[in-house]
Design an enzyme around this catalytic site. Structure first.
Site, PDB file in Angstrom:
ATOM      1  N   LEU A 127       0.825  -1.205   0.000  1.00  0.00           N
ATOM      2  CA  LEU A 127       0.000   0.000   0.000  1.00  0.00           C
ATOM      3  C   LEU A 127       0.866   1.265   0.000  1.00  0.00           C
ATOM      4  CD1 LEU A 127      -3.005   1.034   0.361  1.00  0.00           C
ATOM      5  CD2 LEU A 127      -2.604   0.977   2.819  1.00  0.00           C
ATOM      6  N   PRO A 156       6.774   5.908  -1.407  1.00  0.00           N
ATOM      7  CA  PRO A 156       7.735   6.861  -0.842  1.00  0.00           C
ATOM      8  C   PRO A 156       7.074   8.198  -0.471  1.00  0.00           C
ATOM      9  CG  PRO A 156       8.694   5.742  -2.734  1.00  0.00           C
ATOM     10  CD  PRO A 156       7.273   5.279  -2.646  1.00  0.00           C
ATOM     11  N   ALA A 214       3.588   8.576  -0.156  1.00  0.00           N
ATOM     12  CA  ALA A 214       2.209   8.350   0.302  1.00  0.00           C
ATOM     13  C   ALA A 214       2.227   7.238   1.343  1.00  0.00           C
ATOM     14  CB  ALA A 214       1.300   7.976  -0.871  1.00  0.00           C
ATOM     15  N   GLN A 273      14.301  -1.142  32.367  1.00  0.00           N
ATOM     16  CA  GLN A 273      14.815  -0.402  33.531  1.00  0.00           C
ATOM     17  C   GLN A 273      14.975  -1.340  34.731  1.00  0.00           C
ATOM     18  OE1 GLN A 273      15.596   2.562  32.664  1.00  0.00           O
ATOM     19  NE2 GLN A 273      16.259   3.471  34.587  1.00  0.00           N
ATOM     20  N   GLU A 277       0.868   0.162   9.745  1.00  0.00           N
ATOM     21  CA  GLU A 277      -0.604   0.022   9.688  1.00  0.00           C
ATOM     22  C   GLU A 277      -1.307   1.225  10.316  1.00  0.00           C
ATOM     23  OE1 GLU A 277      -2.338  -3.879  10.186  1.00  0.00           O
ATOM     24  OE2 GLU A 277      -0.367  -4.750   9.794  1.00  0.00           O
TER      25      GLU A 277
HETATM   26  N1  COS Z   1     -13.970   1.055   5.938  1.00  0.00           N
HETATM   27  C1  COS Z   1     -14.652   1.296   4.798  1.00  0.00           C
HETATM   28  N2  COS Z   1     -14.599   2.471   4.122  1.00  0.00           N
HETATM   29  C2  COS Z   1     -13.801   3.430   4.628  1.00  0.00           C
HETATM   30  C3  COS Z   1     -13.053   3.255   5.811  1.00  0.00           C
HETATM   31  C4  COS Z   1     -13.170   2.002   6.480  1.00  0.00           C
HETATM   32  N3  COS Z   1     -12.504   1.760   7.624  1.00  0.00           N
HETATM   33  N4  COS Z   1     -12.349   4.378   6.065  1.00  0.00           N
HETATM   34  C5  COS Z   1     -12.655   5.236   5.092  1.00  0.00           C
HETATM   35  N5  COS Z   1     -13.514   4.665   4.212  1.00  0.00           N
HETATM   36  C6  COS Z   1     -14.116   5.281   3.023  1.00  0.00           C
HETATM   37  C7  COS Z   1     -14.792   6.587   3.403  1.00  0.00           C
HETATM   38  O1  COS Z   1     -16.120   6.370   3.835  1.00  0.00           O
HETATM   39  C8  COS Z   1     -14.764   7.345   2.089  1.00  0.00           C
HETATM   40  O2  COS Z   1     -15.775   6.870   1.258  1.00  0.00           O
HETATM   41  P1  COS Z   1     -16.602   7.850   0.249  1.00  0.00           P
HETATM   42  O3  COS Z   1     -15.589   8.295  -0.752  1.00  0.00           O
HETATM   43  O4  COS Z   1     -17.650   6.945  -0.327  1.00  0.00           O
HETATM   44  O5  COS Z   1     -17.116   8.950   1.087  1.00  0.00           O
HETATM   45  C9  COS Z   1     -13.424   6.916   1.488  1.00  0.00           C
HETATM   46  O6  COS Z   1     -13.109   5.648   2.093  1.00  0.00           O
HETATM   47  C10 COS Z   1     -12.321   7.901   1.770  1.00  0.00           C
HETATM   48  O7  COS Z   1     -12.190   8.042   3.162  1.00  0.00           O
HETATM   49  P2  COS Z   1     -11.546   9.311   3.868  1.00  0.00           P
HETATM   50  O8  COS Z   1     -12.157  10.563   3.318  1.00  0.00           O
HETATM   51  O9  COS Z   1     -11.574   9.098   5.330  1.00  0.00           O
HETATM   52  O10 COS Z   1     -10.042   9.248   3.294  1.00  0.00           O
HETATM   53  P3  COS Z   1      -8.759  10.002   3.729  1.00  0.00           P
HETATM   54  O11 COS Z   1      -7.883  10.157   2.573  1.00  0.00           O
HETATM   55  O12 COS Z   1      -9.106  11.268   4.481  1.00  0.00           O
HETATM   56  O13 COS Z   1      -8.125   8.901   4.735  1.00  0.00           O
HETATM   57  C11 COS Z   1      -6.768   8.161   6.589  1.00  0.00           C
HETATM   58  C12 COS Z   1      -7.446   9.269   5.790  1.00  0.00           C
HETATM   59  C13 COS Z   1      -5.684   8.860   7.367  1.00  0.00           C
HETATM   60  C14 COS Z   1      -7.780   7.539   7.551  1.00  0.00           C
HETATM   61  C15 COS Z   1      -6.186   7.010   5.708  1.00  0.00           C
HETATM   62  O14 COS Z   1      -5.401   7.566   4.670  1.00  0.00           O
HETATM   63  C16 COS Z   1      -5.321   6.055   6.528  1.00  0.00           C
HETATM   64  O15 COS Z   1      -5.820   5.150   7.181  1.00  0.00           O
HETATM   65  N6  COS Z   1      -3.976   6.232   6.501  1.00  0.00           N
HETATM   66  C17 COS Z   1      -3.029   5.360   7.142  1.00  0.00           C
HETATM   67  C18 COS Z   1      -2.644   4.315   6.195  1.00  0.00           C
HETATM   68  C19 COS Z   1      -1.919   3.168   6.781  1.00  0.00           C
HETATM   69  O16 COS Z   1      -2.400   2.548   7.711  1.00  0.00           O
HETATM   70  N7  COS Z   1      -0.776   2.875   6.207  1.00  0.00           N
HETATM   71  C20 COS Z   1      -0.018   1.753   6.570  1.00  0.00           C
HETATM   72  C21 COS Z   1       0.032   0.808   5.423  1.00  0.00           C
HETATM   73  S1  COS Z   1       0.003  -0.856   5.854  1.00  0.00           S
HETATM   74  S2  COS Z   1       1.674  -1.151   6.777  1.00  0.00           S
END
Ligand code: COS
Length: 384
Positions: A131, A134, A136, A340, A367
């Site tokens: 997922l 670099p 994102a 500690q 994650e």
């Molecule tokens: N389950 C189902 N749908 C989800 C969801 C979930 N848990 N979380 C978000 N969505 C949906 C939203 O409802 C939205 O849908 P619509 O477009 O239909 O409205 C869409 O996905 C986009 O969601 P959102 O607006 O919250 O997206 P963002 O870009 O603001 O997301 C975060 C922000 C920070 C929450 C997200 O980018 C994230 O989790 N980042 C961390 C990533 C991560 O864990 N990386 C590690 C990789 S694995 S080691």
């Protein structure tokens, strides 16, 4: 390993039986293959976990080698907690089989499920989840890796990084931009087999608690349309649904590490003498132990609340984020306190608490870093 939490009402008899059997198996079978390189150790562990039947819990569908027809989040969490208590790399090996195949369990076509899940469950195919990029990491929707529609295939161009099992995986659950809409709505999920022309490992990455990790590069990599997972444009949601399960399991792994640190700290406090008495007789040591135990139980309650809630079919986005944040941050404090209590011995290479100190750090980042969990929790609160 302390198991009184298994009496909590979150669990069913099958969970208690699973934790008991796994604890016995792990004590008897998990050896440190410390002299082999990490790729070899990881492959051996996947095979061993598969042979013993534990990986059946990482996939859903009895017809495809799974232990049950739906993912049992509580079982996954108990497995991760117990494996982490015994062996950090064994926990990693189990977790990545689940994270890398979770989206196939949830959204795969019958042919995709048949092709991948039985081999994952037997430990014959190693899975990875690709997922991050670099530029994102926390901001998944900013991903640039592109998948262009080209007749009977998609053509992938771009990079992924921090990919666990990168370099040893047999297939990668890859997310790429297909462009149906800007941002999160223009991402799709694909299953990409290792060895597909145009896909290469650009770099192996070494970290403080060694495990297979790599940066991946795709250049004109053709992936048949049959490898698209779910509908085009649904990739972001598929990733988030997978993370809702596996973030809770990261909390469980942190809990296993913390519980082990508490166990080691108690043993140390009972056996170490100084100033003419046991370390355990000092109130300062008692205060540490009390705080450690309370942090462990708080993390356990949040973790198994989230796992139970998901198994009831309820939304757990907020609860999973709370569990991940509290358990990983708490475990860092518990492990630090254990180091500690050990004094100089605590930082000696090869000590259990020294390796826990290295193991825990990445869990506060991957994650979804703690700061991302805070964002998710606050958004959910403000929504309601
Ligand atoms: N389950 C189902 N749908 C989800 C969801 C979930 N848990 N979380 C978000 N969505 C949906 C939203 O409802 C939205 O849908 P619509 O477009 O239909 O409205 C869409 O996905 C986009 O969601 P959102 O607006 O919250 O997206 P963002 O870009 O603001 O997301 C975060 C922000 C920070 C929450 C997200 O980018 C994230 O989790 N980042 C961390 C990533 C991560 O864990 N990386 C590690 C990789 S694995 S080691």
């Amino acid at each position: 390993m302390q198991r009184t939490h298994l009496d909590w009402p979150f669990f069913e008899p099958r969970h208690r039986e699973l934790a008991q059997r796994l604890g016995e198996w792990a004590s008897a079978h998990l050896r440190d293959h410390g002299h082999d390189e990490v790729d070899t150790r990881c492959r051996l562990l996947v095979r061993q976990l598969g042979d013993a039947g534990w990986l059946r819990h990482a996939v859903a569908g009895r017809d495809h080698g799974g232990a049950a027809d739906a993912i049992d989040t509580r079982a996954i969490c108990l497995l991760r907690e117990t494996l982490a208590w015994h062996h950090g790399l064994a926990d990693f090996a189990f977790a990545m089989q689940g994270l890398g195949s979770g989206a196939i369990s949830l959204h795969g076509t019958p042919a995709q499920r048949e092709r991948y899940l039985p081999r994952v469950a037997r430990g014959e195919a190693i899975a990875a989840f690709a997922l991050s990029e670099p530029d994102a990491g926390s901001d998944v929707a900013a991903m640039a890796c592109a998948a262009r529609d080209d007749g009977d295939a998609y053509v992938l161009d771009g990079e992924k990084t921090w990919i666990s099992n990168g370099g040893i995986a047999d297939f990668y659950l890859l997310f790429a931009r297909t462009g149906e809409a800007p941002g999160a709505r223009g991402i799709s999920a694909f299953i990409v087999d290792a060895g597909t022309p145009g896909f290469e490992i650009a770099e192996r990455i070494e970290v403080i608690a060694p495990h297979p990790l790599a940066r991946l590069r795709f250049a004109g990599c053709r992936v048949p349309k049959s490898q698209l997972l779910g509908a085009p444009g649904q990739g972001f949601k598929i990733a988030m649904q997978t993370l809702d399960i596996f973030r809770t399991s990261v909390a469980a792994a942190a809990l296993g590490f913390a519980r082990r640190a508490l166990h080691e700290g108690l043993q140390r406090a009972r056996s170490r003498t100084m100033f003419g008495q046991r370390l355990a007789d000092f109130q300062l040591a008692q205060a540490k132990l009390a705080q450690m135990a309370t942090t462990v139980d708080s993390a356990a309650l949040l973790t198994y609340r989230a796992a139970w809630q998901r198994d009831q079919g309820l939304n757990v986005t907020c609860e999973a984020a709370m569990a991940k944040m509290a358990a990983t941050e708490g475990a860092q404090q518990v492990i630090d306190a254990a180091v500690q209590l050990f004094g100089g011995e605590g930082v000696r290479s090869g000590q259990v608490v020294e390796s826990l100190y290295r193991e825990i750090r990445a869990l506060r980042i991957y994650e979804g870093a703690t700061e991302v969990q805070q964002l998710i929790i606050a958004r959910e609160l403000l929504k309601s």
